[in-house]
Design a protein around this motif. Structure first.
Motif, PDB file in Angstrom:
ATOM      1  N   GLN A   6      -3.248  16.033  25.441  1.00 44.18           N
ATOM      2  CA  GLN A   6      -1.833  15.716  25.618  1.00 44.18           C
ATOM      3  C   GLN A   6      -1.629  14.254  26.022  1.00 44.18           C
ATOM      4  N   ASN A   7      -2.571  13.649  26.734  1.00 42.50           N
ATOM      5  CA  ASN A   7      -2.418  12.287  27.233  1.00 42.50           C
ATOM      6  C   ASN A   7      -3.037  11.237  26.317  1.00 42.50           C
ATOM      7  N   LEU A   8      -3.579  11.631  25.194  1.00 42.87           N
ATOM      8  CA  LEU A   8      -4.185  10.679  24.275  1.00 42.87           C
ATOM      9  C   LEU A   8      -3.106   9.969  23.476  1.00 42.87           C
ATOM     10  N   PRO A   9      -3.297   8.693  23.147  1.00 43.13           N
ATOM     11  CA  PRO A   9      -2.301   7.993  22.329  1.00 43.13           C
ATOM     12  C   PRO A   9      -2.254   8.594  20.934  1.00 43.13           C
ATOM     13  N   LYS A  10      -1.056   8.609  20.393  1.00 46.69           N
ATOM     14  CA  LYS A  10      -0.870   9.205  19.081  1.00 46.69           C
ATOM     15  C   LYS A  10      -0.255   8.175  18.141  1.00 46.69           C
ATOM     16  N   LEU A  11      -0.615   8.243  16.892  1.00 46.50           N
ATOM     17  CA  LEU A  11      -0.069   7.349  15.882  1.00 46.50           C
ATOM     18  C   LEU A  11       1.329   7.804  15.490  1.00 46.50           C
ATOM     19  N   PRO A  12       2.207   6.869  15.080  1.00 44.53           N
ATOM     20  CA  PRO A  12       3.543   7.274  14.636  1.00 44.53           C
ATOM     21  C   PRO A  12       3.433   8.058  13.337  1.00 44.53           C
ATOM     22  N   PRO A  13       4.457   8.824  13.010  1.00 42.87           N
ATOM     23  CA  PRO A  13       4.422   9.560  11.748  1.00 42.87           C
ATOM     24  C   PRO A  13       4.273   8.608  10.571  1.00 42.87           C
ATOM     25  N   ALA A  14       3.623   9.066   9.538  1.00 43.27           N
ATOM     26  CA  ALA A  14       3.311   8.212   8.393  1.00 43.27           C
ATOM     27  C   ALA A  14       4.557   7.743   7.671  1.00 43.27           C
ATOM     28  N   GLY A  15       5.619   8.493   7.656  1.00 38.94           N
ATOM     29  CA  GLY A  15       6.824   8.119   6.910  1.00 38.94           C
ATOM     30  C   GLY A  15       7.605   7.001   7.559  1.00 38.94           C
ATOM     31  N   LYS A  16       7.450   6.778   8.866  1.00 35.62           N
ATOM     32  CA  LYS A  16       8.256   5.794   9.575  1.00 35.62           C
ATOM     33  C   LYS A  16       7.614   4.415   9.656  1.00 35.62           C
ATOM     34  N   SER A  17       6.358   4.262   9.315  1.00 32.06           N
ATOM     35  CA  SER A  17       5.685   2.974   9.450  1.00 32.06           C
ATOM     36  C   SER A  17       6.114   2.030   8.333  1.00 32.06           C
ATOM     37  N   GLN A  18       6.165   0.745   8.678  1.00 31.97           N
ATOM     38  CA  GLN A  18       6.521  -0.271   7.697  1.00 31.97           C
ATOM     39  C   GLN A  18       5.249  -0.775   7.035  1.00 31.97           C
ATOM     40  N   THR A  19       5.386  -1.133   5.787  1.00 33.84           N
ATOM     41  CA  THR A  19       4.239  -1.728   5.119  1.00 33.84           C
ATOM     42  C   THR A  19       4.111  -3.177   5.564  1.00 33.84           C
ATOM     43  N   GLN A  20       2.973  -3.740   5.304  1.00 38.70           N
ATOM     44  CA  GLN A  20       2.728  -5.123   5.714  1.00 38.70           C
ATOM     45  C   GLN A  20       3.673  -6.075   4.980  1.00 38.70           C
ATOM     46  N   TRP A  21       3.986  -5.790   3.739  1.00 35.73           N
ATOM     47  CA  TRP A  21       4.889  -6.649   2.980  1.00 35.73           C
ATOM     48  C   TRP A  21       6.298  -6.593   3.551  1.00 35.73           C
ATOM     49  N   GLN A  22       6.710  -5.438   4.039  1.00 33.37           N
ATOM     50  CA  GLN A  22       8.030  -5.339   4.656  1.00 33.37           C
ATOM     51  C   GLN A  22       8.069  -6.147   5.948  1.00 33.37           C
ATOM     52  N   GLN A  23       6.995  -6.127   6.704  1.00 36.04           N
ATOM     53  CA  GLN A  23       6.946  -6.908   7.936  1.00 36.04           C
ATOM     54  C   GLN A  23       6.981  -8.401   7.640  1.00 36.04           C
ATOM     55  N   VAL A  24       6.256  -8.835   6.622  1.00 37.44           N
ATOM     56  CA  VAL A  24       6.261 -10.252   6.240  1.00 37.44           C
ATOM     57  C   VAL A  24       7.646 -10.653   5.752  1.00 37.44           C
ATOM     58  N   SER A  25       8.260  -9.801   4.960  1.00 37.55           N
ATOM     59  CA  SER A  25       9.602 -10.088   4.449  1.00 37.55           C
ATOM     60  C   SER A  25      10.605 -10.186   5.583  1.00 37.55           C
ATOM     61  N   GLN A  26      10.518  -9.285   6.531  1.00 36.71           N
ATOM     62  CA  GLN A  26      11.428  -9.316   7.673  1.00 36.71           C
ATOM     63  C   GLN A  26      11.201 -10.577   8.507  1.00 36.71           C
ATOM     64  N   PHE A  27       9.941 -10.974   8.695  1.00 39.45           N
ATOM     65  CA  PHE A  27       9.635 -12.200   9.438  1.00 39.45           C
ATOM     66  C   PHE A  27      10.227 -13.415   8.727  1.00 39.45           C
ATOM     67  N   LEU A  28      10.081 -13.495   7.415  1.00 41.68           N
ATOM     68  CA  LEU A  28      10.597 -14.640   6.667  1.00 41.68           C
ATOM     69  C   LEU A  28      12.119 -14.673   6.665  1.00 41.68           C
ATOM     70  N   GLU A  29      12.752 -13.515   6.702  1.00 42.30           N
ATOM     71  CA  GLU A  29      14.212 -13.487   6.777  1.00 42.30           C
ATOM     72  C   GLU A  29      14.708 -13.983   8.126  1.00 42.30           C
ATOM     73  N   GLN A  30      14.000 -13.667   9.185  1.00 40.98           N
ATOM     74  CA  GLN A  30      14.411 -14.060  10.531  1.00 40.98           C
ATOM     75  C   GLN A  30      13.902 -15.440  10.933  1.00 40.98           C
ATOM     76  N   PHE A  31      13.036 -16.036  10.144  1.00 39.27           N
ATOM     77  CA  PHE A  31      12.412 -17.305  10.511  1.00 39.27           C
ATOM     78  C   PHE A  31      13.415 -18.435  10.718  1.00 39.27           C
ATOM     79  N   PRO A  32      14.402 -18.672   9.814  1.00 41.22           N
ATOM     80  CA  PRO A  32      15.349 -19.766  10.073  1.00 41.22           C
ATOM     81  C   PRO A  32      16.138 -19.584  11.370  1.00 41.22           C
ATOM     82  N   ASP A  33      16.556 -18.360  11.673  1.00 42.84           N
ATOM     83  CA  ASP A  33      17.288 -18.124  12.915  1.00 42.84           C
ATOM     84  C   ASP A  33      16.399 -18.361  14.133  1.00 42.84           C
TER      85      ASP A  33
END
Length: 139
Positions: free
Chosen positions: A27-54
């Motif tokens: 019960q106290n072990l860390p658990k991974l988030p559900p597979a459907g909710k995780s962002q892909t690496q490309w989505q994270q890069v895209s989000q970073f590039l969108e927020q970069f100018p701000d």
């Protein structure tokens, strides 16, 4: 005296769930988030590039004066090193270093004789300096 070891085969293709080691609190072990909710690496890069100018704009607004000071210090350091390198290159040319030293000695002697020996010429020099500073500073 042969030791016998038992090997059990594990069926990895079965859809049955595995059991944790007995005596371990899972019960106290860390658990991974559900597979459907995780962002892909490309989505994270895209989000970073969108927020970069701000983010860059907020960083510039917060640290504008220290950044300008750092850039000025770096520019002055580079300029000083380039000037020293140029002077060293000029001094390495044969007969140029003694010629420039002779020119400096002659000009310094002329300046002292022209402006610094008599009180009237010192006042003239001071008036020229004041006029030049007023012209530069706009007073």
């Amino acid at each position: 005296m042969a030791l016998e070891q038992e090997f059990h085969s594990i069926d990895v293709t079965s859809s049955t769930s595995t059991v944790a080691i007995e005596g371990v609190d899972t019960q106290n072990l860390p658990k991974l988030p559900p597979a459907g909710k995780s962002q892909t690496q490309w989505q994270q890069v895209s989000q970073f590039l969108e927020q970069f100018p701000d983010n860059l704009n907020r960083f510039w607004q917060a640290y504008q004066l220290p950044l300008i000071a750092v850039v000025v210090v770096l520019a002055a350091t580079v300029t000083l090193r380039v000037a020293i390198a140029i002077l060293n290159a000029i001094n390495d040319l044969p007969l140029l270093e003694p010629t420039l030293e002779l020119i400096g000695i002659v000009y310094s002697t002329w300046f002292v004789l022209r402006y610094l020996l008599q009180a009237s010429t010192r006042q003239e020099l001071w008036a020229e300096i004041r006029a030049l500073t007023a012209q530069v500073l706009g007073d």
